[in-house]
Design a protein around this motif. Sequence first.
Motif, short mmCIF file in Angstrom:
data_model
loop_
_atom_site.label_atom_id
_atom_site.label_comp_id
_atom_site.label_asym_id
_atom_site.label_seq_id
_atom_site.Cartn_x
_atom_site.Cartn_y
_atom_site.Cartn_z
N SER A 2 29.82 8.49 -35.75
CA SER A 2 30.75 9.55 -35.38
C SER A 2 30.52 10.80 -36.23
O SER A 2 29.87 10.75 -37.27
CB SER A 2 32.19 9.07 -35.56
OG SER A 2 32.52 9.00 -36.93
N GLY A 3 31.07 11.90 -35.76
CA GLY A 3 30.94 13.15 -36.49
C GLY A 3 31.53 13.07 -37.88
O GLY A 3 30.97 13.60 -38.84
N ASP A 6 29.16 11.20 -40.17
CA ASP A 6 28.03 12.05 -40.52
C ASP A 6 28.43 13.06 -41.59
O ASP A 6 27.69 13.29 -42.55
CB ASP A 6 27.50 12.80 -39.29
CG ASP A 6 26.66 11.92 -38.38
OD1 ASP A 6 25.90 11.08 -38.90
OD2 ASP A 6 26.76 12.07 -37.16
N LYS A 49 25.21 18.13 -38.27
CA LYS A 49 25.15 17.15 -37.18
C LYS A 49 26.56 16.64 -36.85
O LYS A 49 26.93 16.53 -35.68
CB LYS A 49 24.25 15.99 -37.59
CG LYS A 49 24.09 14.91 -36.56
CD LYS A 49 23.17 13.81 -37.09
CE LYS A 49 23.08 12.64 -36.16
NZ LYS A 49 22.26 11.55 -36.73
N LYS A 53 28.62 17.08 -33.33
CA LYS A 53 29.18 15.94 -32.59
C LYS A 53 30.67 16.15 -32.32
O LYS A 53 31.14 15.88 -31.22
CB LYS A 53 28.99 14.64 -33.39
CG LYS A 53 27.61 14.07 -33.29
CD LYS A 53 27.56 12.73 -34.03
CE LYS A 53 26.23 12.07 -33.92
NZ LYS A 53 26.20 10.77 -34.62
N ASP A 54 31.38 16.63 -33.32
CA ASP A 54 32.81 16.87 -33.14
C ASP A 54 33.06 17.97 -32.10
O ASP A 54 33.98 17.87 -31.29
CB ASP A 54 33.48 17.25 -34.46
CG ASP A 54 33.65 16.05 -35.39
OD1 ASP A 54 33.52 14.89 -34.92
OD2 ASP A 54 33.93 16.27 -36.58
N LYS A 57 32.58 16.61 -28.58
CA LYS A 57 33.65 15.71 -28.15
C LYS A 57 34.87 16.45 -27.64
O LYS A 57 35.57 15.96 -26.77
CB LYS A 57 34.09 14.83 -29.32
CG LYS A 57 33.17 13.70 -29.64
CD LYS A 57 33.77 12.87 -30.75
CE LYS A 57 32.84 11.78 -31.20
NZ LYS A 57 33.43 11.00 -32.30
#
Length: 59
Positions: A2-3, A6, A49, A53-54, A57
Amino acid sequence: MSGTKDKAKGLANEAIGNVKQGVGKVTDNEKLRAEGKAQELKGEAQQVKGNVKDAVKKP
């Protein structure tokens, strides 16, 4: 991963990298300073990264 994970790993790598750089500077060890800088940059990349990702989402 998950963000958030990371980003957490990135912060840890940055911190470890900064410590390595400091120890390398104090002991005049260029190899350790270089390893620390590389690890710090890896941590920064991991945080980016995680942020991406967040952002992906979120609707």
